[in-house]
Scaffold this motif. Structure first.
Motif, PDB file in Angstrom:
ATOM      1  N   GLN A 191       0.813  -1.211   0.000  1.00  0.00           N
ATOM      2  CA  GLN A 191       0.000   0.000   0.000  1.00  0.00           C
ATOM      3  C   GLN A 191       0.851   1.267   0.000  1.00  0.00           C
ATOM      4  O   GLN A 191       0.374   2.340  -0.380  1.00  0.00           O
ATOM      5  CB  GLN A 191      -0.909   0.000   1.242  1.00  0.00           C
ATOM      6  CG  GLN A 191      -1.788  -1.236   1.360  1.00  0.00           C
ATOM      7  CD  GLN A 191      -2.672  -1.439   0.138  1.00  0.00           C
ATOM      8  OE1 GLN A 191      -3.262  -0.487  -0.371  1.00  0.00           O
ATOM      9  NE2 GLN A 191      -2.752  -2.667  -0.347  1.00  0.00           N
ATOM     10  N   ASP A 192       2.094   1.152   0.417  1.00  0.00           N
ATOM     11  CA  ASP A 192       2.947   2.335   0.549  1.00  0.00           C
ATOM     12  C   ASP A 192       3.891   2.541  -0.629  1.00  0.00           C
ATOM     13  O   ASP A 192       4.548   3.570  -0.714  1.00  0.00           O
ATOM     14  CB  ASP A 192       3.786   2.226   1.835  1.00  0.00           C
ATOM     15  CG  ASP A 192       2.911   2.105   3.075  1.00  0.00           C
ATOM     16  OD1 ASP A 192       1.830   2.714   3.088  1.00  0.00           O
ATOM     17  OD2 ASP A 192       3.302   1.372   4.009  1.00  0.00           O
ATOM     18  N   GLU A 194       5.013   3.217  -4.439  1.00  0.00           N
ATOM     19  CA  GLU A 194       4.667   3.727  -5.765  1.00  0.00           C
ATOM     20  C   GLU A 194       5.887   3.481  -6.651  1.00  0.00           C
ATOM     21  O   GLU A 194       6.953   4.072  -6.433  1.00  0.00           O
ATOM     22  CB  GLU A 194       4.328   5.212  -5.723  1.00  0.00           C
ATOM     23  CG  GLU A 194       3.820   5.732  -7.056  1.00  0.00           C
ATOM     24  CD  GLU A 194       3.359   7.174  -6.976  1.00  0.00           C
ATOM     25  OE1 GLU A 194       2.138   7.414  -6.966  1.00  0.00           O
ATOM     26  OE2 GLU A 194       4.235   8.060  -6.914  1.00  0.00           O
ATOM     27  N   SER A 196       7.988   3.277 -10.188  1.00  0.00           N
ATOM     28  CA  SER A 196       8.123   3.903 -11.499  1.00  0.00           C
ATOM     29  C   SER A 196       9.135   3.132 -12.333  1.00  0.00           C
ATOM     30  O   SER A 196      10.046   2.498 -11.796  1.00  0.00           O
ATOM     31  CB  SER A 196       8.591   5.356 -11.322  1.00  0.00           C
ATOM     32  OG  SER A 196       8.767   5.985 -12.570  1.00  0.00           O
ATOM     33  N   LYS A 210       0.649   1.099 -17.742  1.00  0.00           N
ATOM     34  CA  LYS A 210      -0.031   0.028 -17.012  1.00  0.00           C
ATOM     35  C   LYS A 210      -0.228  -1.223 -17.848  1.00  0.00           C
ATOM     36  O   LYS A 210      -0.176  -2.343 -17.320  1.00  0.00           O
ATOM     37  CB  LYS A 210      -1.376   0.553 -16.505  1.00  0.00           C
ATOM     38  CG  LYS A 210      -2.145  -0.422 -15.631  1.00  0.00           C
ATOM     39  CD  LYS A 210      -3.433   0.216 -15.131  1.00  0.00           C
ATOM     40  CE  LYS A 210      -4.213  -0.760 -14.248  1.00  0.00           C
ATOM     41  NZ  LYS A 210      -5.462  -0.139 -13.739  1.00  0.00           N
ATOM     42  N   ALA A 219       1.026  -4.496 -12.187  1.00  0.00           N
ATOM     43  CA  ALA A 219      -0.400  -4.420 -11.882  1.00  0.00           C
ATOM     44  C   ALA A 219      -0.870  -5.703 -11.199  1.00  0.00           C
ATOM     45  O   ALA A 219      -1.675  -5.661 -10.251  1.00  0.00           O
ATOM     46  CB  ALA A 219      -1.197  -4.172 -13.160  1.00  0.00           C
ATOM     47  N   VAL A 223       1.046  -3.170  -6.945  1.00  0.00           N
ATOM     48  CA  VAL A 223       1.710  -1.939  -6.503  1.00  0.00           C
ATOM     49  C   VAL A 223       1.134  -0.746  -7.263  1.00  0.00           C
ATOM     50  O   VAL A 223       0.624  -0.872  -8.373  1.00  0.00           O
ATOM     51  CB  VAL A 223       3.237  -2.012  -6.729  1.00  0.00           C
ATOM     52  CG1 VAL A 223       3.840  -3.099  -5.869  1.00  0.00           C
ATOM     53  CG2 VAL A 223       3.563  -2.245  -8.198  1.00  0.00           C
ATOM     54  N   ARG A 224       1.244   0.426  -6.662  1.00  0.00           N
ATOM     55  CA  ARG A 224       0.778   1.649  -7.303  1.00  0.00           C
ATOM     56  C   ARG A 224       1.817   2.161  -8.290  1.00  0.00           C
ATOM     57  O   ARG A 224       3.008   1.899  -8.146  1.00  0.00           O
ATOM     58  CB  ARG A 224       0.493   2.727  -6.252  1.00  0.00           C
ATOM     59  CG  ARG A 224      -0.695   2.414  -5.363  1.00  0.00           C
ATOM     60  CD  ARG A 224      -1.002   3.547  -4.396  1.00  0.00           C
ATOM     61  NE  ARG A 224       0.112   3.816  -3.474  1.00  0.00           N
ATOM     62  CZ  ARG A 224       0.849   4.915  -3.463  1.00  0.00           C
ATOM     63  NH1 ARG A 224       0.630   5.871  -4.355  1.00  0.00           N
ATOM     64  NH2 ARG A 224       1.816   5.068  -2.579  1.00  0.00           N
ATOM     65  N   ARG A 225       1.380   2.895  -9.302  1.00  0.00           N
ATOM     66  CA  ARG A 225       2.255   3.540 -10.275  1.00  0.00           C
ATOM     67  C   ARG A 225       2.041   5.044 -10.189  1.00  0.00           C
ATOM     68  O   ARG A 225       0.968   5.509  -9.800  1.00  0.00           O
ATOM     69  CB  ARG A 225       1.927   3.067 -11.699  1.00  0.00           C
ATOM     70  CG  ARG A 225       1.965   1.567 -11.927  1.00  0.00           C
ATOM     71  CD  ARG A 225       3.354   0.979 -11.824  1.00  0.00           C
ATOM     72  NE  ARG A 225       4.294   1.588 -12.752  1.00  0.00           N
ATOM     73  CZ  ARG A 225       4.391   1.280 -14.055  1.00  0.00           C
ATOM     74  NH1 ARG A 225       3.574   0.376 -14.570  1.00  0.00           N
ATOM     75  NH2 ARG A 225       5.300   1.857 -14.811  1.00  0.00           N
ATOM     76  N   PRO A 227       0.884   8.638 -11.387  1.00  0.00           N
ATOM     77  CA  PRO A 227      -0.324   8.911 -12.190  1.00  0.00           C
ATOM     78  C   PRO A 227      -0.090   8.865 -13.695  1.00  0.00           C
ATOM     79  O   PRO A 227      -0.925   8.336 -14.435  1.00  0.00           O
ATOM     80  CB  PRO A 227      -0.729  10.315 -11.731  1.00  0.00           C
ATOM     81  CG  PRO A 227      -0.229  10.403 -10.324  1.00  0.00           C
ATOM     82  CD  PRO A 227       1.065   9.633 -10.316  1.00  0.00           C
ATOM     83  N   ALA A 230      -0.030   5.170 -14.686  1.00  0.00           N
ATOM     84  CA  ALA A 230      -1.153   4.314 -14.290  1.00  0.00           C
ATOM     85  C   ALA A 230      -2.286   4.390 -15.302  1.00  0.00           C
ATOM     86  O   ALA A 230      -3.464   4.369 -14.948  1.00  0.00           O
ATOM     87  CB  ALA A 230      -1.643   4.726 -12.907  1.00  0.00           C
ATOM     88  N   GLY A 250       8.514   8.595  -8.137  1.00  0.00           N
ATOM     89  CA  GLY A 250       7.917   7.504  -7.376  1.00  0.00           C
ATOM     90  C   GLY A 250       8.793   7.167  -6.192  1.00  0.00           C
ATOM     91  O   GLY A 250       9.912   7.677  -6.051  1.00  0.00           O
TER      92      GLY A 250
END
Length: 320
Positions: A191-192, A194, A196, A210, A219, A223-225, A227, A230, A250
């Motif tokens: 969750q923490d 990001e 790149s 993405k 994906a 994990v988050r990317r 903006p 994403a 990131g």
């Protein structure tokens, strides 16, 4: 007497007709299916329909993703094209006995002819122009490759062509098992994070989005990317100008280069004020990865990408 002759003629006509019909039926029963048809299965592909051998012995792969797909399914092609000077680690051990037919979209037709393949597998954009020539050499199938976002579909296509659909299920099971293991190892950190990714090659700076090859793996991990990464577009890749370097901002930055020119360009980027403002740079979390691996487009390369994610995100390898 005349009536007797008429009856005899009628009886002879009936006997003759019956004999002709029986002969035709007998001939029909004796027609056997072609030996070729019995030893191949029909594949619908981007350029038509082709009956491919059920157990091909001399396969030629006309793309690196196709090569990796075949290897992942336990089939070692006789030859392939490549798009790299130095093979990526995930492929290096497999190439020793594989004939290299050239780079990119220029396979050596003469070499292919000499190799006497019994199956050729290609992708449309690089094979269409020479499809007729290849088809005269061996059964040739062509996938409507739509860039790296279609890497999973292409693998399934290759599995169908090679008659390895059961093996393909095991390959996907292994992929998802490794993804789940990585998720478990990362735990709450997912969750923490990001993450790149940027690659520098051939005079340009690009970011994989993405729906790119590595983007789809990230994906799946969850994990988050950033903006700007994403999103999904055709091809899964977009050019990045130096003025938009913050698009690769990131917590962690993976960087891939290809060749001396790219390495020099990266060195120049590191001197830019915008580069020094990136969070990953400021926290010393910029990690090098292999360019042809992270752009591999096949399950063997995917496994190597997951290895890198374990290496840098779980095991704490040192950054560049």
């Amino acid at each position: 007497m005349v009536n007797i002759f008429r009856w005899l003629k009628l009886i002879l006509l009936v006997i003759l007709t019956f004999s002709v019909v029986s002969a035709c039926r007998s001939h029909s029963v004796q027609v056997a299916p072609s030996p070729v048809a019995a030893d191949c299965h029909m594949i619908q592909h981007a350029l038509g329909k082709t009956c491919v051998p059920n157990q091909p012995q001399r396969v030629i792969a006309l793309s690196v993703p196709t090569l990796g797909d075949a290897l992942a399914l336990g089939v070692k092609p006789s030859a392939s094209i490549v798009y790299f000077d130095n093979p990526p680690p995930y492929l290096a051990g497999h190439l020793e006995s594989i004939e290299i037919l050239g780079k990119e979209e220029q396979p050596n037709i003469e070499k292919i002819l000499v190799l006497k393949p019994d199956l050729i597998i290609g992708i449309k954009h690089s094979t269409e122009a020479i499809y007729n020539q290849l088809s005269q050499i061996a059964p040739t199938v062509v996938d409507d490759w739509e860039g790296y976002p279609s890497w999973q579909d292409h693998f399934n296509f290759v599995a169908e062509v090679l008659g390895k659909t059961e093996e393909a299920k095991q390959v996907w099971a292994n992929y998802h098992q490794r993804i789940d293991s990585l998720k478990t190892a990362l735990g709450n950190r997912l969750q923490d994070l990001e993450i790149s990714f940027v690659h520098i090659c051939c005079g340009t700076i690009d970011i994989d989005l993405k729906n790119s090859f590595n983007g789809s793996i990230l994906a799946d991990v969850g994990v988050r990317r950033p903006p700007a990464q994403a999103v999904s577009i055709a091809g899964g890749i977009t050019l990045l100008s130096e003025e938009r370097l913050m698009d690769i901002d990131g917590d962690i930055l993976f960087v891939a280069t290809a060749g001396e020119e790219s390495t020099q360009k990266l060195a120049a980027l590191k001197q830019k004020p915008l580069w020094k403002n990136l969070r990953a740079v400021q926290h010393d979390r910029v990690y090098p990865v292999n360019y042809p691996t992270w752009r591999g487009g096949n399950p063997l390369a995917a496994d190597a990408v997951i290895d890198d994610l374990f290496k840098y995100l779980v095991n704490g390898a040192q950054p560049i």
